[in-house]
Every structure is written in C-alpha cells, then in structure tokens.
Design a protein around this motif. Structure first.
Motif, PDB file in Angstrom:
ATOM      1  N   LEU A 199       0.820  -1.208   0.000  1.00 27.91           N
ATOM      2  CA  LEU A 199       0.000   0.000   0.000  1.00 27.91           C
ATOM      3  C   LEU A 199       0.855   1.259   0.000  1.00 27.91           C
ATOM      4  O   LEU A 199       0.567   2.223  -0.719  1.00 27.91           O
ATOM      5  N   GLY A 200       1.899   1.270   0.802  1.00 29.08           N
ATOM      6  CA  GLY A 200       2.752   2.456   0.859  1.00 29.08           C
ATOM      7  C   GLY A 200       3.397   2.776  -0.475  1.00 29.08           C
ATOM      8  O   GLY A 200       3.478   3.938  -0.877  1.00 29.08           O
ATOM      9  N   SER A 201       3.848   1.745  -1.177  1.00 26.71           N
ATOM     10  CA  SER A 201       4.469   1.989  -2.479  1.00 26.71           C
ATOM     11  C   SER A 201       3.444   2.509  -3.478  1.00 26.71           C
ATOM     12  O   SER A 201       3.754   3.363  -4.325  1.00 26.71           O
ATOM     13  N   SER A 202       2.203   2.015  -3.398  1.00 22.13           N
ATOM     14  CA  SER A 202       1.163   2.512  -4.289  1.00 22.13           C
ATOM     15  C   SER A 202       0.824   3.969  -3.975  1.00 22.13           C
ATOM     16  O   SER A 202       0.658   4.788  -4.892  1.00 22.13           O
ATOM     17  N   VAL A 203       0.715   4.299  -2.689  1.00 22.69           N
ATOM     18  CA  VAL A 203       0.451   5.688  -2.291  1.00 22.69           C
ATOM     19  C   VAL A 203       1.561   6.606  -2.791  1.00 22.69           C
ATOM     20  O   VAL A 203       1.308   7.681  -3.360  1.00 22.69           O
ATOM     21  N   ALA A 204       2.811   6.183  -2.597  1.00 22.85           N
ATOM     22  CA  ALA A 204       3.936   7.007  -3.028  1.00 22.85           C
ATOM     23  C   ALA A 204       3.914   7.224  -4.537  1.00 22.85           C
ATOM     24  O   ALA A 204       4.136   8.343  -5.026  1.00 22.85           O
ATOM     25  N   SER A 205       3.617   6.163  -5.293  1.00 27.93           N
ATOM     26  CA  SER A 205       3.583   6.283  -6.756  1.00 27.93           C
ATOM     27  C   SER A 205       2.467   7.219  -7.202  1.00 27.93           C
ATOM     28  O   SER A 205       2.654   8.027  -8.122  1.00 27.93           O
ATOM     29  N   MET A 206       1.308   7.107  -6.548  1.00 32.31           N
ATOM     30  CA  MET A 206       0.182   7.946  -6.929  1.00 32.31           C
ATOM     31  C   MET A 206       0.465   9.417  -6.597  1.00 32.31           C
ATOM     32  O   MET A 206       0.160  10.313  -7.397  1.00 32.31           O
ATOM     33  N   VAL A 214       7.925  13.295  -2.961  1.00 36.04           N
ATOM     34  CA  VAL A 214       7.666  12.214  -2.004  1.00 36.04           C
ATOM     35  C   VAL A 214       8.971  11.757  -1.357  1.00 36.04           C
ATOM     36  O   VAL A 214       9.959  11.472  -2.044  1.00 36.04           O
ATOM     37  N   THR A 215       8.932  11.682  -0.034  1.00 30.48           N
ATOM     38  CA  THR A 215      10.005  11.073   0.743  1.00 30.48           C
ATOM     39  C   THR A 215       9.466   9.793   1.376  1.00 30.48           C
ATOM     40  O   THR A 215       8.352   9.780   1.898  1.00 30.48           O
ATOM     41  N   VAL A 216      10.236   8.734   1.325  1.00 26.85           N
ATOM     42  CA  VAL A 216       9.820   7.441   1.865  1.00 26.85           C
ATOM     43  C   VAL A 216      10.694   7.081   3.052  1.00 26.85           C
ATOM     44  O   VAL A 216      11.927   7.241   3.012  1.00 26.85           O
ATOM     45  N   TYR A 217      10.044   6.587   4.104  1.00 29.94           N
ATOM     46  CA  TYR A 217      10.791   6.027   5.228  1.00 29.94           C
ATOM     47  C   TYR A 217      10.233   4.647   5.556  1.00 29.94           C
ATOM     48  O   TYR A 217       9.013   4.454   5.608  1.00 29.94           O
ATOM     49  N   ASP A 218      11.113   3.687   5.756  1.00 32.08           N
ATOM     50  CA  ASP A 218      10.720   2.350   6.182  1.00 32.08           C
ATOM     51  C   ASP A 218      11.839   1.814   7.071  1.00 32.08           C
ATOM     52  O   ASP A 218      13.024   2.092   6.839  1.00 32.08           O
ATOM     53  N   THR A 219      11.474   1.062   8.098  1.00 30.43           N
ATOM     54  CA  THR A 219      12.485   0.485   8.977  1.00 30.43           C
ATOM     55  C   THR A 219      13.228  -0.669   8.308  1.00 30.43           C
ATOM     56  O   THR A 219      14.275  -1.090   8.790  1.00 30.43           O
ATOM     57  N   PRO A 221      15.560  -1.921   5.545  1.00 31.15           N
ATOM     58  CA  PRO A 221      16.486  -1.343   4.565  1.00 31.15           C
ATOM     59  C   PRO A 221      16.278  -1.882   3.157  1.00 31.15           C
ATOM     60  O   PRO A 221      16.559  -1.184   2.174  1.00 31.15           O
ATOM     61  N   ILE A 222      15.772  -3.105   3.025  1.00 32.59           N
ATOM     62  CA  ILE A 222      15.516  -3.650   1.687  1.00 32.59           C
ATOM     63  C   ILE A 222      14.424  -2.837   0.999  1.00 32.59           C
ATOM     64  O   ILE A 222      14.533  -2.494  -0.189  1.00 32.59           O
ATOM     65  N   LYS A 223      13.370  -2.505   1.735  1.00 31.28           N
ATOM     66  CA  LYS A 223      12.296  -1.710   1.141  1.00 31.28           C
ATOM     67  C   LYS A 223      12.781  -0.308   0.791  1.00 31.28           C
ATOM     68  O   LYS A 223      12.323   0.286  -0.195  1.00 31.28           O
ATOM     69  N   LEU A 224      13.695   0.218   1.568  1.00 24.91           N
ATOM     70  CA  LEU A 224      14.252   1.531   1.221  1.00 24.91           C
ATOM     71  C   LEU A 224      15.029   1.460  -0.094  1.00 24.91           C
ATOM     72  O   LEU A 224      14.997   2.401  -0.889  1.00 24.91           O
ATOM     73  N   THR A 225      15.720   0.346  -0.314  1.00 28.02           N
ATOM     74  CA  THR A 225      16.417   0.230  -1.603  1.00 28.02           C
ATOM     75  C   THR A 225      15.410   0.154  -2.748  1.00 28.02           C
ATOM     76  O   THR A 225      15.659   0.693  -3.834  1.00 28.02           O
ATOM     77  N   HIS A 226      14.262  -0.500  -2.513  1.00 26.53           N
ATOM     78  CA  HIS A 226      13.219  -0.542  -3.547  1.00 26.53           C
ATOM     79  C   HIS A 226      12.704   0.862  -3.844  1.00 26.53           C
ATOM     80  O   HIS A 226      12.500   1.234  -5.012  1.00 26.53           O
ATOM     81  N   PHE A 232      12.359   7.525  -5.598  1.00 25.90           N
ATOM     82  CA  PHE A 232      11.894   8.319  -4.464  1.00 25.90           C
ATOM     83  C   PHE A 232      13.064   8.744  -3.589  1.00 25.90           C
ATOM     84  O   PHE A 232      14.046   8.008  -3.439  1.00 25.90           O
ATOM     85  N   HIS A 233      12.915   9.921  -3.000  1.00 25.50           N
ATOM     86  CA  HIS A 233      13.863  10.325  -1.965  1.00 25.50           C
ATOM     87  C   HIS A 233      13.597   9.470  -0.741  1.00 25.50           C
ATOM     88  O   HIS A 233      12.447   9.206  -0.392  1.00 25.50           O
ATOM     89  N   THR A 234      14.651   8.990  -0.085  1.00 26.03           N
ATOM     90  CA  THR A 234      14.484   8.169   1.103  1.00 26.03           C
ATOM     91  C   THR A 234      15.152   8.833   2.291  1.00 26.03           C
ATOM     92  O   THR A 234      16.089   9.613   2.146  1.00 26.03           O
ATOM     93  N   ALA A 235      14.637   8.523   3.469  1.00 26.51           N
ATOM     94  CA  ALA A 235      15.177   9.063   4.709  1.00 26.51           C
ATOM     95  C   ALA A 235      15.696   7.925   5.563  1.00 26.51           C
ATOM     96  O   ALA A 235      15.127   6.826   5.576  1.00 26.51           O
ATOM     97  N   SER A 236      16.775   8.180   6.289  1.00 31.78           N
ATOM     98  CA  SER A 236      17.385   7.140   7.117  1.00 31.78           C
ATOM     99  C   SER A 236      16.772   7.065   8.502  1.00 31.78           C
ATOM    100  O   SER A 236      17.051   6.135   9.253  1.00 31.78           O
TER     101      SER A 236
END
Length: 376
Positions: A199-206, A214-219, A221-226, A232-236
């Motif tokens: 769901l998060g990836s779909s929201v970000a794409s939309m 859009v900035t993405v954060y996920d705990t 690290p594999i999903k952050l690489t996706h 997308f910009h990612t946050a650590s």
C-alpha cells in the motif's frame, strides 16, 4: 448502492467460482468484514458454501444499507478487538454462536490471533482454520510461529496485487478531497510516506504521479532500496522523513507515528492513514497534550502553543470515506477467500500457514477475466 444488473453480474461470477470448488463437506463460518455496499453479495456467496453463523462488521467501514441487508439474513454482532483478545471472551462468543461445530473464521486484521492458541484447545467444536485478508493480520498470525490451527492468508497473494495498487490510489484521492475541502491543495507540499509495502508503495507512486515530492521512510532497509530504485527520496530516520512534510501518510500497520513522533510533525501538516488509527497512530496518547478542534466531519486540528497539525478521518483509513472502491478487482480476492474456506471445510490441513495452489488462483483469474472483461 449497486444497480440490480451489477448485483446480478457479481452473483453470477461467484456462482461460477463456487461451482469449481470442493463441496464434499460443509462447515460453519464467522466472518469479520468491511460491510461496504457490494459486500452482501459476497456474504451470500459465502453462505452458499458454508453455514454463515455470524457477521462481525468492522465498525469504521459500515454502509448502513449493507448492514440492514446483512442483518435480515444473518446474525450481526458488534466487533470489539479488546473483547476478542481475551481467550475467555472469545471462547464464550464461539460457544454461544457455533457450539460443537466445525468452523472457519474469516478475519480482517488479526482479531482472533492473540487468543487463538487457548481457544483452539478449549473450544467444544473444532476450528478448522483462519482465512486472513490483510498484511497486518498476516503478521499477527505469523507471530505464533507454528499456528494453533491452519491459517490461509490472502494478504500476499498475487490476486491481491491489483487491489493493493488501487487502494493506494483511493487513499490519495480521499486525502486530496479532504485537503481541498479546506481550500487547500496537494501541490507545493512535500509528502512523507511511512512504510513502503504494497500500500505504501502505491500511495507514493500515486502522489508522485500528481507531481508531489515524495520522501519514503521504512524500517526495512531492503524496502528503502526498492523506494530508491523507483526514484523516491528516502530518509534514514523518521525524524529526517518528517522534516518539511506537508502531507504524512502512515502505511505500516504497526504504529507509524508514536506519541513522541507527533512532536516532530511540521506545523500545518495533514496526517492520513491507510488503516485504523489503533494500528497506525498513538492518537489517544497525545489527547491530553493537544487541544482538538473539529474543522469538519473528517478533519481534526490538533494544537498546542506553537504547534498544530491536521488529522484526517480520525486517523482511520481515509479511503473508506469515499467507499474505498477498487471496482471489480476486489472480487479476485473475495473468490480466493471462498476457495480457502471450501478447502478448509473439505480437506484435512496441516497445522501451518497455507496459500492457495497456483492452479486454483489461475482458474480464479481466468474466470474473472472472462466474466468481467470478456477475455477468452
């Protein structure tokens, strides 16, 4: 509300699905469900393959006409997560509803998971298995390690991918509608999506397709690489992700925003969720620290000296405000649920986590394509 011809078309589809399923033995069923306008058609299909003893509507996704129809046909009870967390209470409910029966429990969100081991041991009947619909619930059943009864999860099924993609679109649609109801717009605001699952990836794409940064954060690290690979910009850290965010969407199913995180929500930001507030935000924990002002039926302003933000739909899934519609694609998942119920009733299963065989999923998809698109 469904037109009569639409209802008939959906019912015909489920009839075709049911005809292809094992029917040697029936079981009873108790169904937790979103009671949306199309859902009674699915419940009738479920009742054709199992003895539907009770319907438990999720309280934040109830269409009154659908509830009225369901109540005419089946027992409809109040759903209470706290009640079902306690083994004694859940056991008492089952003994009152399906005493001594072979029963399949349909779940959305892992409501039966906490008390399931004790209940499986003490129930006068037999719990044949669980059919779980959501990723959040799937994780709750996985937490048992070896489950106390068979568990089918459709959360990670390939048949659910179209629904997940369209749910993300509906989340953004409803978020924008609420923001526009205040005379504001998406554009010019940075958005932070917490959680980059389906769901998060779909929201970000939309959001990105609407020209929102859009900035993405996920705990994970594999999903952050996706997320990074998709541009997308990612946050650590969550602290970094929240900086400058004008829109924040929680999509983790596991407390995206805890009490201390709200202190870092930027002034004027809109906060939305893809699931219930209990799963995504610790709003109850901040109510003593913030004054609340309802700016409309679905926008609440939280404020204290020098700090304010807006929470959409009380922190619950915003898309249910507009029906959470994903069109006919929902019937792919519902057909898989029916198939899992039929298999649990008809065949002995190892006490483990199960998925539908590929050939059944392919058959469902082929039937769906032919019925709803005319594809051969």
């Amino acid at each position: 509300m469904l037109e009569d011809f639409e209802r008939a078309r959906i019912a015909d589809y489920f009839t075709r699905i049911s005809a292809s399923l094992p029917n040697g033995r029936r079981a009873s069923a108790i169904a937790i469900t979103h009671l949306l306008p199309e859902r009674p058609v699915f419940l009738h299909a479920l009742a054709d393959i199992a003895d539907l003893r009770a319907v438990l509507p999720k309280p934040k996704s109830i269409d009154e006409a659908a509830r009225s129809e369901a109540s005419r046909h089946w027992r409809c009870d109040e759903l209470d997560r706290a009640r079902f967390t306690t083994a004694g209470d859940l056991l008492a409910y089952l003994e009152d509803t399906v005493p001594g029966e072979r029963v399949v429990l349909l779940d959305i969100g892992g409501y039966f998971a906490p008390a399931l081991p004790q209940v499986c041991d003490r129930f006068s009947g037999r719990i044949l298995g669980i059919v779980e619909d959501t990723e959040n619930g799937h994780r709750r059943y996985l937490s048992h390690g070896k489950p106390p009864c068979p568990v089918y999860s459709v959360a990670r099924s390939p048949l659910k991918i179209p629904e997940d993609f369209l749910v993300g679109q509906s989340i953004v649609f409803s978020t924008e509608a609420l923001i526009r109801s205040r005379g504001d717009i998406l554009y010019g605001r940075g958005a932070t999506v917490i959680g980059f699952g389906k769901l998060g990836s779909s929201v970000a794409s939309m959001l990105h397709s609407r020209n929102v940064r859009v900035t993405v954060y996920d705990t994970d690290p594999i999903k952050l690489t996706h997320a990074m690979a998709q541009g997308f910009h990612t946050a650590s850290s969550l602290r970094e992700a929240l900086q400058g965010a004008g829109i924040i969407v929680g999509a983790t199913g596991n407390l995206a925003l805890r009490r201390s995180d709200f202190e870092r929500v930027p002034n004027g930001a809109y906060v939305a969720s893809v699931t219930s507030s209990d799963d995504e935000m610790e709003l109850d924990e901040i109510r003593g620290a913030y004054a609340r002002e309802h700016l409309g039926p679905n926008i609440t302003r939280y404020s204290r000296t020098g700090h304010y933000f807006y929470v959409l739909n009380g922190g619950n899934a915003v898309n249910f405000l507009h029906g959470a519609s994903v069109g006919a694609f929902i019937f792919l998942v519902q057909a898989e649920i029916l198939a899992a119920v039929a298999l649990l009733a008809d065949q002995e299963h190892e006490t483990a986590h199960h998925e539908l065989p590929t050939d059944i999923r392919e058959s469902i998809a082929a039937t769906w394509l032919e019925h709803f698109t005319g594809a051969p």
